[in-house]
Design a protein around this motif. Structure first.
Motif, PDB file in Angstrom:
ATOM      1  N   ASN A   2       0.819  -1.201   0.000  1.00  0.00           N
ATOM      2  CA  ASN A   2       0.000   0.000   0.000  1.00  0.00           C
ATOM      3  C   ASN A   2       0.853   1.250   0.000  1.00  0.00           C
ATOM      4  OD1 ASN A   2      -2.310  -1.508   0.189  1.00  0.00           O
ATOM      5  ND2 ASN A   2      -2.454  -1.357   2.403  1.00  0.00           N
ATOM      6  N   ASN A   3       0.326   2.319  -0.592  1.00  0.00           N
ATOM      7  CA  ASN A   3       0.960   3.621  -0.453  1.00  0.00           C
ATOM      8  C   ASN A   3       0.981   3.988   1.019  1.00  0.00           C
ATOM      9  OD1 ASN A   3       0.613   6.754  -0.195  1.00  0.00           O
ATOM     10  ND2 ASN A   3       1.515   6.401  -2.214  1.00  0.00           N
ATOM     11  N   LYS A   4       2.049   4.614   1.467  1.00  0.00           N
ATOM     12  CA  LYS A   4       2.205   4.845   2.893  1.00  0.00           C
ATOM     13  C   LYS A   4       1.200   5.846   3.448  1.00  0.00           C
ATOM     14  CE  LYS A   4       5.979   8.215   2.313  1.00  0.00           C
ATOM     15  NZ  LYS A   4       7.403   8.422   2.559  1.00  0.00           N
ATOM     16  N   ASN A   5       0.480   6.574   2.575  1.00  0.00           N
ATOM     17  CA  ASN A   5      -0.540   7.498   3.049  1.00  0.00           C
ATOM     18  C   ASN A   5      -1.908   6.831   3.165  1.00  0.00           C
ATOM     19  OD1 ASN A   5       1.181   9.780   3.227  1.00  0.00           O
ATOM     20  ND2 ASN A   5       1.092  10.010   1.007  1.00  0.00           N
ATOM     21  N   ASN A   6      -2.035   5.601   2.674  1.00  0.00           N
ATOM     22  CA  ASN A   6      -3.307   4.892   2.753  1.00  0.00           C
ATOM     23  C   ASN A   6      -3.632   4.521   4.186  1.00  0.00           C
ATOM     24  OD1 ASN A   6      -3.652   5.065   0.035  1.00  0.00           O
ATOM     25  ND2 ASN A   6      -3.273   2.907  -0.393  1.00  0.00           N
ATOM     26  N   LYS A   7      -4.923   4.402   4.470  1.00  0.00           N
ATOM     27  CA  LYS A   7      -5.367   4.012   5.799  1.00  0.00           C
ATOM     28  C   LYS A   7      -6.236   2.780   5.693  1.00  0.00           C
ATOM     29  CE  LYS A   7      -5.313   8.641   7.877  1.00  0.00           C
ATOM     30  NZ  LYS A   7      -4.427   8.339   8.998  1.00  0.00           N
ATOM     31  N   LEU A   8      -6.240   1.989   6.743  1.00  0.00           N
ATOM     32  CA  LEU A   8      -7.100   0.823   6.810  1.00  0.00           C
ATOM     33  C   LEU A   8      -8.442   1.217   7.411  1.00  0.00           C
ATOM     34  CD1 LEU A   8      -4.543  -1.767   8.216  1.00  0.00           C
ATOM     35  CD2 LEU A   8      -5.366  -1.624   5.863  1.00  0.00           C
ATOM     36  N   SER A   9      -9.501   0.541   6.983  1.00  0.00           N
ATOM     37  CA  SER A   9     -10.814   0.782   7.561  1.00  0.00           C
ATOM     38  C   SER A   9     -10.883   0.144   8.947  1.00  0.00           C
ATOM     39  CB  SER A   9     -11.906   0.195   6.668  1.00  0.00           C
ATOM     40  OG  SER A   9     -11.824  -1.223   6.666  1.00  0.00           O
ATOM     41  N   ILE A  10     -11.854   0.613   9.736  1.00  0.00           N
ATOM     42  CA  ILE A  10     -12.057   0.020  11.054  1.00  0.00           C
ATOM     43  C   ILE A  10     -12.426  -1.454  10.921  1.00  0.00           C
ATOM     44  CG2 ILE A  10     -13.541   0.043  13.103  1.00  0.00           C
ATOM     45  CD1 ILE A  10     -13.642   3.073  12.871  1.00  0.00           C
ATOM     46  N   LYS A  11     -13.197  -1.785   9.876  1.00  0.00           N
ATOM     47  CA  LYS A  11     -13.563  -3.181   9.646  1.00  0.00           C
ATOM     48  C   LYS A  11     -12.333  -4.050   9.445  1.00  0.00           C
ATOM     49  CE  LYS A  11     -15.822  -6.229   6.291  1.00  0.00           C
ATOM     50  NZ  LYS A  11     -16.532  -6.329   5.001  1.00  0.00           N
ATOM     51  N   GLU A  12     -11.368  -3.555   8.652  1.00  0.00           N
ATOM     52  CA  GLU A  12     -10.149  -4.328   8.415  1.00  0.00           C
ATOM     53  C   GLU A  12      -9.336  -4.486   9.699  1.00  0.00           C
ATOM     54  OE1 GLU A  12      -8.502  -3.570   4.016  1.00  0.00           O
ATOM     55  OE2 GLU A  12      -8.989  -1.707   5.070  1.00  0.00           O
ATOM     56  N   LYS A  13      -9.251  -3.406  10.469  1.00  0.00           N
ATOM     57  CA  LYS A  13      -8.504  -3.488  11.725  1.00  0.00           C
ATOM     58  C   LYS A  13      -9.173  -4.435  12.706  1.00  0.00           C
ATOM     59  CE  LYS A  13      -6.604   1.201  11.336  1.00  0.00           C
ATOM     60  NZ  LYS A  13      -6.567   2.566  11.908  1.00  0.00           N
ATOM     61  N   PHE A  14     -10.504  -4.348  12.773  1.00  0.00           N
ATOM     62  CA  PHE A  14     -11.250  -5.245  13.659  1.00  0.00           C
ATOM     63  C   PHE A  14     -11.090  -6.698  13.205  1.00  0.00           C
ATOM     64  CE2 PHE A  14     -15.134  -7.564  14.784  1.00  0.00           C
ATOM     65  CZ  PHE A  14     -15.193  -7.334  16.151  1.00  0.00           C
ATOM     66  N   GLY A  15     -11.205  -6.907  11.887  1.00  0.00           N
ATOM     67  CA  GLY A  15     -11.049  -8.259  11.358  1.00  0.00           C
ATOM     68  C   GLY A  15      -9.678  -8.823  11.642  1.00  0.00           C
ATOM     69  N   TYR A  16      -8.649  -7.981  11.472  1.00  0.00           N
ATOM     70  CA  TYR A  16      -7.296  -8.445  11.782  1.00  0.00           C
ATOM     71  C   TYR A  16      -7.166  -8.761  13.269  1.00  0.00           C
ATOM     72  CZ  TYR A  16      -2.215  -8.679  11.958  1.00  0.00           C
ATOM     73  OH  TYR A  16      -0.926  -9.103  12.153  1.00  0.00           O
ATOM     74  N   GLY A  17      -7.767  -7.935  14.096  1.00  0.00           N
ATOM     75  CA  GLY A  17      -7.705  -8.167  15.527  1.00  0.00           C
ATOM     76  C   GLY A  17      -8.337  -9.477  15.959  1.00  0.00           C
ATOM     77  N   LEU A  18      -9.347  -9.930  15.216  1.00  0.00           N
ATOM     78  CA  LEU A  18      -9.980 -11.207  15.554  1.00  0.00           C
ATOM     79  C   LEU A  18      -8.982 -12.364  15.501  1.00  0.00           C
ATOM     80  CD1 LEU A  18     -13.446 -11.034  13.747  1.00  0.00           C
ATOM     81  CD2 LEU A  18     -13.045 -11.141  16.208  1.00  0.00           C
ATOM     82  N   GLY A  19      -7.972 -12.234  14.640  1.00  0.00           N
ATOM     83  CA  GLY A  19      -6.956 -13.282  14.564  1.00  0.00           C
ATOM     84  C   GLY A  19      -6.189 -13.424  15.854  1.00  0.00           C
ATOM     85  N   ASP A  20      -5.913 -12.305  16.520  1.00  0.00           N
ATOM     86  CA  ASP A  20      -5.190 -12.408  17.787  1.00  0.00           C
ATOM     87  C   ASP A  20      -6.122 -12.722  18.941  1.00  0.00           C
ATOM     88  OD1 ASP A  20      -2.539 -12.605  18.387  1.00  0.00           O
ATOM     89  OD2 ASP A  20      -2.349 -10.569  19.174  1.00  0.00           O
ATOM     90  N   THR A  21      -7.418 -12.440  18.778  1.00  0.00           N
ATOM     91  CA  THR A  21      -8.380 -12.969  19.746  1.00  0.00           C
ATOM     92  C   THR A  21      -8.294 -14.495  19.743  1.00  0.00           C
ATOM     93  OG1 THR A  21      -9.883 -11.103  19.404  1.00  0.00           O
ATOM     94  CG2 THR A  21     -10.808 -13.093  20.388  1.00  0.00           C
ATOM     95  N   ALA A  22      -8.283 -15.077  18.534  1.00  0.00           N
ATOM     96  CA  ALA A  22      -8.174 -16.533  18.406  1.00  0.00           C
ATOM     97  C   ALA A  22      -6.849 -17.043  18.952  1.00  0.00           C
ATOM     98  CB  ALA A  22      -8.328 -16.930  16.940  1.00  0.00           C
ATOM     99  N   SER A  23      -5.759 -16.373  18.586  1.00  0.00           N
ATOM    100  CA  SER A  23      -4.440 -16.799  19.050  1.00  0.00           C
ATOM    101  C   SER A  23      -4.354 -16.774  20.566  1.00  0.00           C
ATOM    102  CB  SER A  23      -3.352 -15.899  18.456  1.00  0.00           C
ATOM    103  OG  SER A  23      -3.274 -16.062  17.054  1.00  0.00           O
ATOM    104  N   ASN A  24      -4.904 -15.718  21.159  1.00  0.00           N
ATOM    105  CA  ASN A  24      -4.748 -15.548  22.601  1.00  0.00           C
ATOM    106  C   ASN A  24      -5.698 -16.384  23.421  1.00  0.00           C
ATOM    107  OD1 ASN A  24      -2.815 -13.282  23.861  1.00  0.00           O
ATOM    108  ND2 ASN A  24      -3.178 -12.891  21.703  1.00  0.00           N
ATOM    109  N   ILE A  25      -6.740 -16.909  22.815  1.00  0.00           N
ATOM    110  CA  ILE A  25      -7.565 -17.862  23.544  1.00  0.00           C
ATOM    111  C   ILE A  25      -6.700 -19.039  23.993  1.00  0.00           C
ATOM    112  CG2 ILE A  25      -9.367 -19.627  23.232  1.00  0.00           C
ATOM    113  CD1 ILE A  25     -10.962 -17.516  21.694  1.00  0.00           C
TER     114      ILE A  25
END
Length: 452
Positions: A2-25
């Motif tokens: 990605n271009n360094k000025n691009n931003k991620l949506s909250i949905k993408e950040k939340f979705g990515y965070g779900l992976g560490d929810t799973a990992s940390n269980i």
């Protein structure tokens, strides 16, 4: 990328965070309950349990670089890293359950079963977590957005910690009805299913930029891994991660022992761990806010100092001062969870630095090396916990001697202070400020344009 000025949506950040929810269980289950499960439920000695925790995690020294190399070479219609989240979700949940079954074997058979099942669990954790970590490095390139993404990740990881430390004792009691050997695997079957679901949603809610074709002259996995040591900034972060996870490994392993025996209030274990988990969530959320206004390295150093002070104070307060103990542990976890997301965003920055140093982008290998440092630290911490308890003559399920209580306090507070002092010394040598990372990224882009 990605271009360094691009931003991620909250949905993408939340979705990515779900992976560490799973990992940390699973990770938090292992961190907070595995040692006391092995000593007080499964029936291993503290020394045998400590050696088991160390040996299995040292095995990851072989699997982590291999998995990183495999992930970096993967190219599918779903991307390089996301497919692993989908296809390993169910095995991950199954192994989480198997590791907490107490078989009706003799002592030798039980020890062998523990090695096999815990080994399978950690191998599956490696196979899914290394691609997951690398995914965060290719979703966005802005240093601030990386810090924000990691803050979401660890806020949701700590949400899993809250669920685990609050719900697991209740689930064990509910499913086991007083029989912990029955309650633990059933509780982990429930949690493992939840983890698998979270990984599937992480897969569906994230996306990664297409990577260039795999180079035909790629080195072997281990040669690529050892090339990381040419990246001096990665070495610094890996060393800090080793120290930080040693802290987590030893403190989390003996936290139930600290409350059960040192404080003498076994019924408060769940509340103690829950209040700490809430502190961790708030720390991760605060990091997302504070990194918008302050340089990451500055926040990192401040948080380390707070962790040092808070752990030192456990030696000052009396074991009867329960409110003060809870507040201190809340503060310690709040500050520590400011350290963790910044540390992971720094790993992504060292990938860019490594491109400038070696001309190769080794994203998954870099994260696999970092995960290896984390696992070694976690292994050392868990093993130290078991060995310290054994050396101070810990005997499960009875009143402990003053000498044993001193050992529990050393593991819970003393060793963590040492780990954080080492981290504070190391971070002073870290030079990848946000401006420096942006300069490196600009240089890489210029070099790529010239090459094309």
């Amino acid at each position: 990328m990605n271009n360094k000025n691009n931003k991620l949506s909250i949905k993408e950040k939340f979705g990515y965070g779900l992976g560490d929810t799973a990992s940390n269980i699973v990770f938090q289950m292992v961190a907070n309950f595995m040692l006391i499960f092995y000593t007080d439920v499964y029936g291993l000695s503290a020394a045998a349990a400590g050696t088991l925790l160390l040996t299995v995690r040292l095995f990851d020294g072989f699997t982590d670089p291999i998995m990183g190399s495999i992930a970096d070479r993967t190219r599918t219609k779903w991307g390089a890293y996301r497919p692993y989240l989908l296809f390993l979700a169910i095995p991950y949940g199954v192994f989480a359950c198997l590791a907490f079954i107490t078989p009706d074997f003799d002592s030798t058979g039980k020890l062998i079963y523990a090695y096999i099942t815990y080994g399978l669990l950690m191998t599956c954790y490696t196979a899914i977590n290394i691609p997951y970590g690398a995914l965060g490095g290719v979703m966005v390139s802005s240093p601030k957005e990386r810090a924000s993404l990691q803050s979401y990740r660890f806020a949701m990881a700590m949400a899993a910690l809250v669920v685990i430390v609050w719900a697991l004792p209740k689930l064990v009691e509910f499913f086991g009805e007083g029989d912990d050997q029955l309650g633990y695997p059933l509780a982990m079957a429930f949690m493992g299913t939840l983890a698998a679901i979270c990984f599937v949603f992480c897969f569906k809610m994230t996306k990664e930029e297409p990577l260039p074709p795999v180079e035909g002259n790629r080195k072997s996995a281990f040669k690529e891994f050892f090339s990381l040591f040419k990246n001096d900034q990665w070495v610094i972060i890996a060393a800090i991660s080793l120290a930080t996870l040693t802290l987590i490994g030893i403190r989390a392993s003996v936290a139930p022992h600290y409350i059960k025996y040192y404080v003498g209030e076994e019924d408060l274990i769940s509340s103690f761990l829950t209040i700490a988990a809430i502190g961790s969530v708030l720390g991760a959320v605060s990091t997302n806010f504070l990194t918008k206004f302050f340089e990451k390295k500055v926040l990192f150093q401040v948080a380390i100092v707070v962790v040092i002070i808070s752990h030192s104070l456990f030696y000052v307060i009396d074991s009867s001062q329960i409110a003060a103990i809870f507040i201190l542990y809340f503060i310690a976890n709040f500050a520590h969870m400011m350290i963790t997301p910044i540390m992971f965003s720094m790993v992504a920055d060292t990938v860019d630095y490594g491109v400038l140093k070696t001309g190769k982008r080794l994203t998954a290998i870099t994260f696999s090396g970092h995960l290896l440092a984390i696992k070694f630290g976690f292994a050392i911490g868990g093993a130290l916990a078991g060995w310290i308890l054994a050396s101070y003559n810990y005997v499960p399920n009875q009143a402990q001697t003053e000498d044993t209580l001193d050992g529990i306090l050393l593991a819970f507070a003393g060793i963590p202070v040492i780990c954080m002092v080492l981290s504070l010394i190391l971070v002073k040598k870290y030079k990848l400020t946000e401006l420096e990372v942006e300069r490196i990224q600009s240089k890489i882009e210029q070099d790529e344009k010239i090459a094309s």
